[in-house]
Design a protein around this motif. Structure first.
Motif, PDB file in Angstrom:
ATOM      1  N   CYS A  32      -3.485   4.616   6.284  1.00 19.87           N
ATOM      2  CA  CYS A  32      -4.274   4.529   5.056  1.00 19.87           C
ATOM      3  C   CYS A  32      -5.729   4.423   5.454  1.00 19.87           C
ATOM      4  O   CYS A  32      -6.047   3.813   6.480  1.00 19.87           O
TER       5      CYS A  32
ATOM      6  N   CYS B  82       0.844  -1.202   0.000  1.00 22.08           N
ATOM      7  CA  CYS B  82       0.000   0.000   0.000  1.00 22.08           C
ATOM      8  C   CYS B  82       0.882   1.257   0.000  1.00 22.08           C
ATOM      9  O   CYS B  82       1.685   1.457   0.907  1.00 22.08           O
TER      10      CYS B  82
ATOM     11  N   CYS C  58      -7.492  -2.894   4.136  1.00 26.86           N
ATOM     12  CA  CYS C  58      -6.850  -2.521   2.885  1.00 26.86           C
ATOM     13  C   CYS C  58      -6.502  -3.778   2.083  1.00 26.86           C
ATOM     14  O   CYS C  58      -6.081  -4.788   2.642  1.00 26.86           O
TER      15      CYS C  58
ATOM     16  N   HIS D  23       0.184  -3.564   4.427  1.00 30.74           N
ATOM     17  CA  HIS D  23       0.778  -2.531   5.265  1.00 30.74           C
ATOM     18  C   HIS D  23       1.967  -3.182   5.965  1.00 30.74           C
ATOM     19  O   HIS D  23       1.797  -3.928   6.915  1.00 30.74           O
TER      20      HIS D  23
HETATM   21 ZN   LIG Z   1      -3.596   0.643   2.653  1.00 27.17          ZN
END
Ligand SMILES: [Zn+2]
Ligand SMILES: [Zn+2]
Length: 220
Positions: free
Chosen positions: A27, A18, A33, A37
């Motif tokens: 984020c 990311c 996500c 990460h």
């Molecule tokens: Zn992310």
């Protein structure tokens, strides 16, 4: 191939890692996500999540109406907050290279405080200890952050006063501290001359006490 992957690591072309987490340390998708990460196992930088509360965003009276907080009051409140956190962390854990506070409104960035120490060991110790602390009535959440170059993570439009995304921008909107405080905190570094004390005016600690009588609850 390996070289290509290395060259796109953490950029928008990288479909695995990311880019927001890599550059900004936060984020908006959080744990959901679709990209990775990569939490650092060592770093000079720590982030204290959602630590700074801008009184202009949170000031509400009991009946829910907003009370007016002037820009001058907000700056003073912010400078006091910044000085308290900076001084305390530097005294406890070691020299701070720079500290930055986000004035964004999105949940993943609001009030985030990034502290870059000179030494990684100091950052590590700070994270371990700060996670057991409280600040202004809330538990402190600290973690090591991948951010080391704040020029990459901050919003350039915001610095020029023209970010159209406002508080919900996904790049850091770093709130500046007043010039005097900057000189006071960063000015006494060996590479620069320290300012004579007489130029600093009345001691900021006294101001702090007057405005925040319940300040004893606020300490780390
Ligand atoms: Zn992310
Ligand atoms: Zn922006």
């Amino acid at each position: 191939m390996a070289e290509y992957l290395a060259s796109i690591f953490g950029t928008e072309k990288d479909k695995v890692n990311c880019s927001f987490y890599f550059k900004i340390g936060a984020c908006r998708h959080g744990d959901r996500c679709s990209r990775l990460h990569n939490k650092p196992t060592f770093s000079q930088t720590i982030v204290l999540l959602n630590l700074y509360r801008n009184p202009q965003n949170t000031a509400q009276t009991a009946d829910g109406s907003h009370c007016h907080v002037s820009d001058v009051e907000v700056q003073e409140h912010y400078d006091n907050f910044f000085e308290e956190v900076f001084t305390e962390l530097q005294e406890k854990y070691g020299e701070i290279e720079e500290m930055n506070v986000c004035d964004n409104l999105g949940d993943h960035l609001v009030g985030n405080v990034y502290v870059k120490f000179r030494r990684e060991e100091d950052a590590e110790r700070a994270v371990a200890e700060l996670n057991n602390r409280w600040f202004n009535g809330q538990a402190v959440h600290a973690e090591l952050s991948p951010v080391t170059d704040f020029r990459e993570s901050c919003c350039r439009q915001y610095e020029m006063g023209e970010c159209t995304r406002g508080g919900f921008c996904n790049f850091m909107h770093l709130r500046p501290i007043s010039r005097n405080l900057r000189r006071q905190l960063y000015g006494r570094r060996p590479r620069r001359r320290s300012p004579p004390r007489s130029h600093m005016g009345h001691h900021p600690r006294e101001r702090h006490r007057r405005h925040f009588p319940d300040h004893r609850h606020g300490r780390f």
